[in-house]
Design an enzyme around this catalytic site. Sequence first.
Site, PDB file in Angstrom:
ATOM      1  N   LYS A 166       0.860  -1.205   0.000  1.00 40.99           N
ATOM      2  CA  LYS A 166       0.000   0.000   0.000  1.00 40.99           C
ATOM      3  C   LYS A 166       0.894   1.252   0.000  1.00 40.99           C
ATOM      4  CE  LYS A 166      -3.503  -2.703   2.310  1.00 40.99           C
ATOM      5  NZ  LYS A 166      -4.802  -2.690   2.954  1.00 40.99           N
ATOM      6  N   GLU A 185     -11.240 -10.567  -1.418  1.00 43.25           N
ATOM      7  CA  GLU A 185     -10.909  -9.783  -0.228  1.00 43.25           C
ATOM      8  C   GLU A 185     -12.171  -9.112   0.328  1.00 43.25           C
ATOM      9  OE1 GLU A 185      -6.524  -8.519  -0.220  1.00 43.25           O
ATOM     10  OE2 GLU A 185      -7.630  -7.026  -1.337  1.00 43.25           O
ATOM     11  N   GLY A 204      -7.497  -5.216   6.985  1.00 41.02           N
ATOM     12  CA  GLY A 204      -6.884  -4.354   7.988  1.00 41.02           C
ATOM     13  C   GLY A 204      -7.629  -4.313   9.317  1.00 41.02           C
TER      14      GLY A 204
HETATM   15  C1  PEP Z   1      -5.191  -5.877   1.457  1.00 45.23           C
HETATM   16  O1  PEP Z   1      -5.410  -4.689   1.601  1.00 45.23           O
HETATM   17  O2  PEP Z   1      -5.045  -6.355   0.329  1.00 45.23           O
HETATM   18  C2  PEP Z   1      -5.131  -6.705   2.653  1.00 45.23           C
HETATM   19  C3  PEP Z   1      -5.391  -7.972   2.532  1.00 45.23           C
HETATM   20  O3  PEP Z   1      -4.820  -6.077   3.843  1.00 45.23           O
HETATM   21  P1  PEP Z   1      -4.629  -6.773   5.291  1.00 45.23           P
HETATM   22  O4  PEP Z   1      -3.816  -8.026   5.081  1.00 45.23           O
HETATM   23  O5  PEP Z   1      -3.887  -5.753   6.087  1.00 45.23           O
HETATM   24  O6  PEP Z   1      -5.979  -7.075   5.803  1.00 45.23           O
END
Ligand code: PEP
Length: 257
Positions: A12, A168, A174
């Site tokens: 990110k 996701e 997050g």
């Molecule tokens: C992402 O943003 O692709 C993600 C999976 O974040 P996290 O692992 O921090 O939940």
Amino acid sequence: MTRRPYIVGNWKMHGTRAMLSEARTIDRAAQRHMKVEVALAPPYTLIHPIHREAEQIAVGAQDCHEADGGAHTGDISAAMVADAGASFVILGHSERRQNHRETDALVRAKAEAALAAGLKIIMCCGESADTRESGKAVAFVKAQLKASLPPADAMPADVAERLTVAYEPIWAIGTGTAATTDDIAEMHGEIRALLIQLFGEEQGSEVRILYGGSVKPDNAAEIFAVPEVGGALVGGASLTADSLMGIALAASEPSAN
Ligand code: PEP
């Protein structure tokens, strides 16, 4: 998993040159975990320096513009990230869809541009908490994914090599709370059926489907044991070599966990 598990770190908007030593450590560790494919998607500014030094890991971008070039201040094209050393691009991440109002049509245009530039794509999809609570998560994700992907006749013949899907759920990103293994199994099964419907049995059954959303070393093994989970897209836990490679270890030695 029939193909090598794929573990992709999405940095990110984290990382200056001070993070290059972490990328080096990840690259060296990945050489000891050859059963797993490890990749990093750092901010644009670190693509070239990481690519220049990497011996094992692939480097990718977190987005690209849909146009080849032109008057698009602050944007970057697929050819530019490829020129910097990226071999793949993440598209349709929920943070782009939400923060930059990216529609399915725009994501699809970006996918076409990325494929034309020779990049592989990781296509993200996922539902909000409200959508899940309303019982419409599967229908939403399938419709979003279908509308975000180029149609079969606009895809390269080696779809399974060029396309990875990342499921996701937005509410899991997050937050520290991953989806349950039952929910992941249901969604990945539905995505697999859609990929076979869109791209045929041979290619559609080989496309890797990653899970993303609060994957950590201590929950990775149970997630990787879920049918149709081909690896993980990892945000927060990808920022240190220790945690990213802890996840890679869970993918390389499922029986040890
Ligand atoms: C992402 O943003 O692709 C993600 C999976 O974040 P996290 O692992 O921090 O939940």
